[in-house]
Motif scaffolding. Structure first.
Motif, PDB file in Angstrom:
ATOM      1  N   GLY A 149       0.909  -1.062   0.065  1.00 58.13           N
ATOM      2  CA  GLY A 149       0.127   0.464  -0.284  1.00 58.13           C
ATOM      3  C   GLY A 149       0.722   1.494  -0.285  1.00 58.13           C
ATOM      4  N   VAL A 150       0.250   2.296  -0.159  1.00 59.61           N
ATOM      5  CA  VAL A 150       0.681   3.131   0.058  1.00 59.61           C
ATOM      6  C   VAL A 150       1.515   3.681   1.403  1.00 59.61           C
ATOM      7  CG1 VAL A 150      -1.120   4.987   1.323  1.00 59.61           C
ATOM      8  CG2 VAL A 150       0.518   5.600  -0.423  1.00 59.61           C
ATOM      9  N   ASP A 151       1.799   2.859   2.122  1.00 61.56           N
ATOM     10  CA  ASP A 151       1.994   3.325   3.724  1.00 61.56           C
ATOM     11  C   ASP A 151       3.193   2.820   3.725  1.00 61.56           C
ATOM     12  OD1 ASP A 151       0.430   5.091   5.003  1.00 61.56           O
ATOM     13  OD2 ASP A 151      -0.653   3.130   6.231  1.00 61.56           O
ATOM     14  N   THR A 152       2.901   1.272   2.937  1.00 60.39           N
ATOM     15  CA  THR A 152       4.452   0.469   2.626  1.00 60.39           C
ATOM     16  C   THR A 152       5.734   1.427   1.618  1.00 60.39           C
ATOM     17  OG1 THR A 152       3.195  -1.472   1.580  1.00 60.39           O
ATOM     18  CG2 THR A 152       5.235  -1.601   1.611  1.00 60.39           C
ATOM     19  N   PHE A 153       4.701   1.643   0.386  1.00 61.03           N
ATOM     20  CA  PHE A 153       5.942   3.165  -0.425  1.00 61.03           C
ATOM     21  C   PHE A 153       6.414   3.960   0.442  1.00 61.03           C
ATOM     22  CE2 PHE A 153       5.615   6.398  -2.962  1.00 61.03           C
ATOM     23  CZ  PHE A 153       6.437   6.247  -4.318  1.00 61.03           C
ATOM     24  N   ILE A 154       5.782   4.532   1.494  1.00 57.37           N
ATOM     25  CA  ILE A 154       6.361   5.980   1.855  1.00 57.37           C
ATOM     26  C   ILE A 154       6.961   5.530   3.362  1.00 57.37           C
ATOM     27  CG2 ILE A 154       4.935   7.397   3.618  1.00 57.37           C
ATOM     28  CD1 ILE A 154       2.750   7.716   2.185  1.00 57.37           C
ATOM     29  N   ASP A 155       6.953   4.326   3.871  1.00 57.98           N
ATOM     30  CA  ASP A 155       8.294   3.698   4.574  1.00 57.98           C
ATOM     31  C   ASP A 155       9.089   3.666   4.070  1.00 57.98           C
ATOM     32  OD1 ASP A 155       5.609   3.814   6.892  1.00 57.98           O
ATOM     33  OD2 ASP A 155       5.411   1.633   7.124  1.00 57.98           O
ATOM     34  N   ALA A 156       9.248   2.895   2.726  1.00 55.55           N
ATOM     35  CA  ALA A 156      10.428   2.833   2.154  1.00 55.55           C
ATOM     36  C   ALA A 156      11.342   4.404   1.659  1.00 55.55           C
ATOM     37  CB  ALA A 156      10.176   2.078   0.811  1.00 55.55           C
ATOM     38  N   LEU A 157      10.575   5.376   2.054  1.00 54.49           N
ATOM     39  CA  LEU A 157      10.916   6.601   1.235  1.00 54.49           C
ATOM     40  C   LEU A 157      11.639   6.934   2.198  1.00 54.49           C
ATOM     41  CD1 LEU A 157       8.265   8.484  -0.033  1.00 54.49           C
ATOM     42  CD2 LEU A 157      10.215   7.704  -1.827  1.00 54.49           C
ATOM     43  N   PRO A 158      12.818   8.287   2.044  1.00 54.28           N
ATOM     44  CA  PRO A 158      13.768   8.297   2.759  1.00 54.28           C
ATOM     45  C   PRO A 158      13.252   9.327   4.113  1.00 54.28           C
ATOM     46  CG  PRO A 158      14.268   9.003   0.861  1.00 54.28           C
ATOM     47  CD  PRO A 158      13.432   8.273   0.887  1.00 54.28           C
ATOM     48  N   GLY A 159      13.970   9.039   5.299  1.00 52.67           N
ATOM     49  CA  GLY A 159      13.395   9.268   6.580  1.00 52.67           C
ATOM     50  C   GLY A 159      11.423   8.571   6.860  1.00 52.67           C
ATOM     51  N   ALA A 200       1.527 -13.500  -9.313  1.00 60.45           N
ATOM     52  CA  ALA A 200       1.111 -12.886  -7.695  1.00 60.45           C
ATOM     53  C   ALA A 200      -0.644 -12.586  -7.631  1.00 60.45           C
ATOM     54  CB  ALA A 200       2.689 -11.737  -6.944  1.00 60.45           C
ATOM     55  N   HIS A 201      -0.583 -12.502  -6.653  1.00 57.57           N
ATOM     56  CA  HIS A 201      -1.531 -12.145  -6.372  1.00 57.57           C
ATOM     57  C   HIS A 201      -1.999 -10.946  -5.042  1.00 57.57           C
ATOM     58  CE1 HIS A 201      -3.149 -16.211  -8.151  1.00 57.57           C
ATOM     59  NE2 HIS A 201      -2.758 -16.066  -7.575  1.00 57.57           N
ATOM     60  N   VAL A 202      -1.949  -9.331  -5.738  1.00 55.65           N
ATOM     61  CA  VAL A 202      -1.949  -8.157  -4.968  1.00 55.65           C
ATOM     62  C   VAL A 202      -3.381  -7.405  -4.923  1.00 55.65           C
ATOM     63  CG1 VAL A 202      -0.783  -6.528  -5.412  1.00 55.65           C
ATOM     64  CG2 VAL A 202       0.492  -8.295  -6.243  1.00 55.65           C
ATOM     65  N   ILE A 203      -3.197  -6.958  -3.522  1.00 55.57           N
ATOM     66  CA  ILE A 203      -4.219  -5.772  -2.794  1.00 55.57           C
ATOM     67  C   ILE A 203      -3.065  -5.073  -2.837  1.00 55.57           C
ATOM     68  CG2 ILE A 203      -5.858  -5.283  -1.055  1.00 55.57           C
ATOM     69  CD1 ILE A 203      -6.030  -8.478  -0.223  1.00 55.57           C
ATOM     70  N   LEU A 204      -4.019  -3.698  -3.254  1.00 55.67           N
ATOM     71  CA  LEU A 204      -2.835  -2.422  -3.617  1.00 55.67           C
ATOM     72  C   LEU A 204      -4.173  -1.291  -2.536  1.00 55.67           C
ATOM     73  CD1 LEU A 204      -0.795  -0.647  -4.325  1.00 55.67           C
ATOM     74  CD2 LEU A 204      -2.333  -0.446  -6.064  1.00 55.67           C
ATOM     75  N   ASP A 205      -3.629  -1.457  -1.210  1.00 49.51           N
ATOM     76  CA  ASP A 205      -3.839  -0.656  -0.638  1.00 49.51           C
ATOM     77  C   ASP A 205      -3.475   0.909  -0.712  1.00 49.51           C
ATOM     78  OD1 ASP A 205      -4.868   1.176   1.998  1.00 49.51           O
ATOM     79  OD2 ASP A 205      -3.709  -0.487   3.180  1.00 49.51           O
ATOM     80  N   GLU A 206      -4.696   1.514  -1.449  1.00 47.81           N
ATOM     81  CA  GLU A 206      -4.426   2.154  -1.780  1.00 47.81           C
ATOM     82  C   GLU A 206      -5.212   4.036  -1.602  1.00 47.81           C
ATOM     83  OE1 GLU A 206      -2.050   4.818  -3.004  1.00 47.81           O
ATOM     84  OE2 GLU A 206      -1.632   3.327  -4.336  1.00 47.81           O
ATOM     85  N   VAL A 207      -4.394   5.936  -1.732  1.00 42.29           N
ATOM     86  CA  VAL A 207      -5.395   7.141  -1.076  1.00 42.29           C
ATOM     87  C   VAL A 207      -5.320   7.296  -2.844  1.00 42.29           C
ATOM     88  CG1 VAL A 207      -5.462   8.669   0.091  1.00 42.29           C
ATOM     89  CG2 VAL A 207      -4.236   6.756   1.145  1.00 42.29           C
ATOM     90  N   LEU A 208      -6.032   7.082  -3.550  1.00 47.00           N
ATOM     91  CA  LEU A 208      -6.190   8.018  -5.459  1.00 47.00           C
ATOM     92  C   LEU A 208      -6.555   9.541  -4.777  1.00 47.00           C
ATOM     93  CD1 LEU A 208      -7.663   5.802  -7.245  1.00 47.00           C
ATOM     94  CD2 LEU A 208      -5.288   6.365  -6.651  1.00 47.00           C
ATOM     95  N   LEU A 209      -5.729  10.416  -4.204  1.00 48.57           N
ATOM     96  CA  LEU A 209      -5.179  11.561  -3.743  1.00 48.57           C
ATOM     97  C   LEU A 209      -6.477  12.535  -5.043  1.00 48.57           C
ATOM     98  CD1 LEU A 209      -2.583  12.332  -1.520  1.00 48.57           C
ATOM     99  CD2 LEU A 209      -4.813  12.137  -0.905  1.00 48.57           C
ATOM    100  N   SER A 210      -5.715  12.000  -6.035  1.00 43.91           N
ATOM    101  CA  SER A 210      -6.616  13.010  -7.310  1.00 43.91           C
ATOM    102  C   SER A 210      -7.728  11.709  -8.313  1.00 43.91           C
ATOM    103  CB  SER A 210      -4.928  13.749  -7.959  1.00 43.91           C
ATOM    104  OG  SER A 210      -4.775  12.004  -8.684  1.00 43.91           O
ATOM    105  N   GLY A 211      -8.510  11.508  -7.554  1.00 42.66           N
ATOM    106  CA  GLY A 211      -9.660  11.075  -7.405  1.00 42.66           C
ATOM    107  C   GLY A 211      -9.219   9.722  -8.950  1.00 42.66           C
ATOM    108  N   ASP A 212     -10.262  10.150  -9.980  1.00 44.85           N
ATOM    109  CA  ASP A 212     -10.166   9.393 -11.344  1.00 44.85           C
ATOM    110  C   ASP A 212      -8.607  10.101 -11.839  1.00 44.85           C
ATOM    111  OD1 ASP A 212     -10.534  12.545 -12.309  1.00 44.85           O
ATOM    112  OD2 ASP A 212     -12.037  12.187 -13.803  1.00 44.85           O
ATOM    113  N   ALA A 213      -8.051  10.841 -11.536  1.00 45.72           N
ATOM    114  CA  ALA A 213      -7.049  11.130 -11.906  1.00 45.72           C
ATOM    115  C   ALA A 213      -5.754   9.989 -11.789  1.00 45.72           C
ATOM    116  CB  ALA A 213      -5.971  12.348 -12.031  1.00 45.72           C
ATOM    117  N   GLY A 214      -6.378  10.198 -10.350  1.00 48.62           N
ATOM    118  CA  GLY A 214      -4.994   8.822  -9.530  1.00 48.62           C
ATOM    119  C   GLY A 214      -5.702   6.971  -9.971  1.00 48.62           C
TER     120      GLY A 214
END
Length: 179
Positions: free
Chosen positions: A31-41, A83-97
């Protein structure tokens, strides 16, 4: 791939974990939290390209968006490889995301699930969590769904995430699910 979209504190991560337990086969959750956790800091460094603005709004640098595309490309490759994946996402830009994900994942079958919860309830949940920016959940509760087209929707306002996961599992085409 199942894409769960909802605002902060709506229950997406809990639903994803519950789905892992009840869907046939082995499902990976990212999910988005996984991605953010991998970023610097852990996303809090200025080098992460994320700016948390007053009132819960979030802005991203062009470098961050390019890295996000790489993240989605990698997840898409995993799904294409079986792989069977569940993506936990927050589409901040709605339909553009939603369109960004669709274009990156290409031929991967995506099941879009809206995870809704009323703003007052997510704000209350957010206040109980130390890892959230105040105002973010209320701001996202409705905006992340703007223009997004879903295959299924659940509402965690008055229902448990486990109940929502069971509803989703029963509505998914089990013939298409891995065994």
């Amino acid at each position: 791939m199942i894409v769960l979209n909802g605002g902060s504190s709506s229950g997406k991560s809990s639903i994803a974990r519950a789905l892992q337990e009840i869907l046939p086969g082995i499902w990976l959750t990212f999910g988005v939290d996984t991605f953010i956790d991998a970023l610097p800091g852990g996303g809090e460094s200025p080098r992460a390209g994320i700016t948390f603005e007053p009132g819960g709004r979030i802005a991203f640098s062009a470098e961050h968006r390019a890295l996000e595309r790489s993240w989605y490309t990698g997840l898409g490759a995993m799904a294409r490889a079986g792989a069977h994946v569940i993506l936990d996402e927050v589409l901040l830009s709605g339909d553009a995301g939603q369109e960004r994900i669709r274009s990156t994942f290409g031929e991967v079958d995506l099941i879009w699930v809206g995870v809704r919860c009323v703003p007052d309830v997510v704000a209350s949940r957010e206040a109980q969590r130390l890892d959230r920016v105040e105002g973010m959940a209320r701001q996202q509760a409705l905006s992340v769904h703007a223009g997004v087209v879903y295959d299924l929707e659940v509402d965690t306002t008055y229902r448990s995430t486990d109940d929502c996961a069971r509803d989703l599992a029963s509505q998914l085409s089990l013939d298409a699910m891995p065994r």
